[in-house]
Design a protein around this motif. Sequence first.
Motif, PDB file in Angstrom:
ATOM      1  N   GLN A 138      38.288  41.718  36.568  1.00 30.82           N
ATOM      2  CA  GLN A 138      39.351  41.424  35.615  1.00 30.82           C
ATOM      3  C   GLN A 138      40.696  41.790  36.226  1.00 30.82           C
ATOM      4  N   PRO A 139      41.779  41.060  35.881  1.00 33.16           N
ATOM      5  CA  PRO A 139      43.084  41.367  36.466  1.00 33.16           C
ATOM      6  C   PRO A 139      43.502  42.813  36.207  1.00 33.16           C
ATOM      7  N   VAL A 140      44.142  43.418  37.191  1.00 29.80           N
ATOM      8  CA  VAL A 140      44.664  44.776  37.067  1.00 29.80           C
ATOM      9  C   VAL A 140      46.091  44.780  37.610  1.00 29.80           C
ATOM     10  N   ALA A 141      46.989  45.485  36.932  1.00 30.87           N
ATOM     11  CA  ALA A 141      48.396  45.518  37.341  1.00 30.87           C
ATOM     12  C   ALA A 141      48.573  46.405  38.568  1.00 30.87           C
ATOM     13  N   THR A 142      49.303  45.892  39.576  1.00 34.00           N
ATOM     14  CA  THR A 142      49.605  46.634  40.800  1.00 34.00           C
ATOM     15  C   THR A 142      51.103  46.578  41.045  1.00 34.00           C
ATOM     16  N   ASP A 143      51.703  47.726  41.255  1.00 38.20           N
ATOM     17  CA  ASP A 143      53.145  47.898  41.419  1.00 38.20           C
ATOM     18  C   ASP A 143      53.641  47.191  42.684  1.00 38.20           C
ATOM     19  N   ARG A 144      54.743  46.455  42.574  1.00 39.20           N
ATOM     20  CA  ARG A 144      55.358  45.826  43.742  1.00 39.20           C
ATOM     21  C   ARG A 144      56.321  46.771  44.464  1.00 39.20           C
ATOM     22  N   ARG A 145      56.517  47.951  43.951  1.00 37.43           N
ATOM     23  CA  ARG A 145      57.367  48.980  44.564  1.00 37.43           C
ATOM     24  C   ARG A 145      58.801  48.479  44.778  1.00 37.43           C
ATOM     25  N   GLY A 146      59.308  47.757  43.783  1.00 38.24           N
ATOM     26  CA  GLY A 146      60.696  47.319  43.821  1.00 38.24           C
ATOM     27  C   GLY A 146      60.941  46.040  44.581  1.00 38.24           C
ATOM     28  N   GLU A 147      59.926  45.489  45.248  1.00 35.62           N
ATOM     29  CA  GLU A 147      60.083  44.243  46.016  1.00 35.62           C
ATOM     30  C   GLU A 147      59.535  43.090  45.166  1.00 35.62           C
ATOM     31  N   VAL A 148      60.411  42.517  44.331  1.00 33.96           N
ATOM     32  CA  VAL A 148      59.982  41.584  43.297  1.00 33.96           C
ATOM     33  C   VAL A 148      60.475  40.173  43.628  1.00 33.96           C
ATOM     34  N   PRO A 149      59.575  39.221  43.911  1.00 31.62           N
ATOM     35  CA  PRO A 149      59.986  37.843  44.163  1.00 31.62           C
ATOM     36  C   PRO A 149      60.637  37.220  42.934  1.00 31.62           C
ATOM     37  N   ALA A 150      61.399  36.176  43.164  1.00 34.32           N
ATOM     38  CA  ALA A 150      62.106  35.493  42.085  1.00 34.32           C
ATOM     39  C   ALA A 150      61.119  35.013  41.025  1.00 34.32           C
ATOM     40  N   GLY A 151      61.441  35.284  39.762  1.00 36.28           N
ATOM     41  CA  GLY A 151      60.639  34.805  38.650  1.00 36.28           C
ATOM     42  C   GLY A 151      59.367  35.578  38.402  1.00 36.28           C
ATOM     43  N   MET A 152      59.146  36.655  39.150  1.00 38.90           N
ATOM     44  CA  MET A 152      57.912  37.424  39.020  1.00 38.90           C
ATOM     45  C   MET A 152      58.162  38.745  38.279  1.00 38.90           C
ATOM     46  N   LYS A 153      57.086  39.332  37.772  1.00 41.05           N
ATOM     47  CA  LYS A 153      57.142  40.653  37.166  1.00 41.05           C
ATOM     48  C   LYS A 153      57.203  41.721  38.264  1.00 41.05           C
ATOM     49  N   PRO A 154      57.591  42.957  37.906  1.00 43.36           N
ATOM     50  CA  PRO A 154      57.610  44.020  38.921  1.00 43.36           C
ATOM     51  C   PRO A 154      56.213  44.490  39.318  1.00 43.36           C
ATOM     52  N   TYR A 155      55.204  43.822  38.846  1.00 41.18           N
ATOM     53  CA  TYR A 155      53.821  44.088  39.224  1.00 41.18           C
ATOM     54  C   TYR A 155      53.092  42.750  39.283  1.00 41.18           C
ATOM     55  N   PHE A 156      51.980  42.714  40.019  1.00 41.61           N
ATOM     56  CA  PHE A 156      51.131  41.520  39.979  1.00 41.61           C
ATOM     57  C   PHE A 156      49.810  41.892  39.345  1.00 41.61           C
ATOM     58  N   GLU A 157      49.102  40.896  38.841  1.00 41.22           N
ATOM     59  CA  GLU A 157      47.841  41.115  38.144  1.00 41.22           C
ATOM     60  C   GLU A 157      46.746  40.282  38.789  1.00 41.22           C
ATOM     61  N   ILE A 158      46.060  40.901  39.741  1.00 43.66           N
ATOM     62  CA  ILE A 158      44.981  40.255  40.477  1.00 43.66           C
ATOM     63  C   ILE A 158      43.757  41.157  40.387  1.00 43.66           C
ATOM     64  N   PRO A 159      42.572  40.623  40.165  1.00 43.95           N
ATOM     65  CA  PRO A 159      41.375  41.479  40.142  1.00 43.95           C
ATOM     66  C   PRO A 159      41.148  42.155  41.489  1.00 43.95           C
ATOM     67  N   VAL A 160      40.536  43.314  41.456  1.00 46.27           N
ATOM     68  CA  VAL A 160      40.153  43.985  42.700  1.00 46.27           C
ATOM     69  C   VAL A 160      39.192  43.098  43.487  1.00 46.27           C
ATOM     70  N   PHE A 161      38.212  42.511  42.811  1.00 41.19           N
ATOM     71  CA  PHE A 161      37.254  41.597  43.439  1.00 41.19           C
ATOM     72  C   PHE A 161      37.423  40.202  42.858  1.00 41.19           C
ATOM     73  N   SER A 162      37.336  39.211  43.732  1.00 39.28           N
ATOM     74  CA  SER A 162      37.335  37.811  43.312  1.00 39.28           C
ATOM     75  C   SER A 162      36.232  37.082  44.060  1.00 39.28           C
ATOM     76  N   TRP A 163      35.489  36.248  43.336  1.00 41.97           N
ATOM     77  CA  TRP A 163      34.474  35.385  43.948  1.00 41.97           C
ATOM     78  C   TRP A 163      34.990  33.959  43.877  1.00 41.97           C
ATOM     79  N   HIS A 164      35.187  33.332  45.052  1.00 45.68           N
ATOM     80  CA  HIS A 164      35.811  32.009  45.081  1.00 45.68           C
ATOM     81  C   HIS A 164      35.247  31.189  46.230  1.00 45.68           C
ATOM     82  N   GLU A 165      34.686  30.055  45.903  1.00 47.13           N
ATOM     83  CA  GLU A 165      34.141  29.117  46.895  1.00 47.13           C
ATOM     84  C   GLU A 165      33.213  29.818  47.892  1.00 47.13           C
TER      85      GLU A 165
END
Length: 332
Positions: A176-203
Amino acid sequence: MARRTDWVVPLSDADIAEVEAAMAPLVARAADIARITRADFPLPSLGPRLAAALAALLHGRGFVVLRGLPVGRYSPREAATAFFGIGAHLGNARSQNAKGHVLGHVRDLGLSSRDPNVRIYQTNERQTYHTDSCDVVGLLCLKTAKSGGLSTLVSSSAIFNEMRLKRPDLLELLFQPVATDRRGEVPAGMKPYFEIPVFSWHEGHLSAIYQRQYIDSAQRLDGAPRLTPQLIAALDLFDTLANDPALNLHMEFRPGDMQFVHNHTLLHDRTGFEDWEEPERRRHLLRLWLACPGARPLPAVFAQRYGSVMVGDRGGIIIPGTTALNAPLEAV
């Protein structure tokens, strides 16, 4: 694996001569290191062996150490040019920070990770097991610390398998997605954290992305989903397994060692270290983040961190105000 040596590739005198022949004209004209391509750095004999190393990185054990680059006799520009040119045979360099640095300097800058805008590689603290935002991370050791600073690796697949045996209920939460701090390096239009699962199964591929300190520090940010007790238990078990000596591998860098690690299947760590008092002796590594041709497909959610999931053109950090990609010769 610790008893094996097949993951160490010694550079022969002929290999070094080939690297130096490619390096010399670039250094002579002070070429822009950030723009060096594989074509600019011909390695007719070593190049095919680097291609084999890349295959082992992406589809085999996931790491390799090239040993013996004579960095002690190189100037900073020569060492950086040689490392970047070798890296160009493995992938395309990506920006490692908001300044657009495609050549990183891993040094203790006297900073602390308690500062939410500091990344741990800028300190002498233990990093803990984590992944970087690229397909392959490369390190060239220029100088070692007075003590400590060991490099350690652990397989994310091994952690997955152990969790599946011990606590499949907790393992399920790491998909399941979990919030991870970007440590102040925030791309345009993004939140100050990203939400990606620790594990992903893909193709058909199990991929991991992880940095526990930044998961924890994301809890300071408004809007970041809260960590539940169950998710904390899952993260704690992940960390316990990563730190199990039966699963991880420690290695001591030597000056001239180049380590390359596949981020999607291995987590890497660095032990804390005590550095030398003399500035000219202090621990210093150069770093590359590489997007590699032939790399695995990644799920669309990785674009939150990688910017894109296009093979060969993904990963790195670009934010508003990032200057042109550049390769500084000193830590800045």
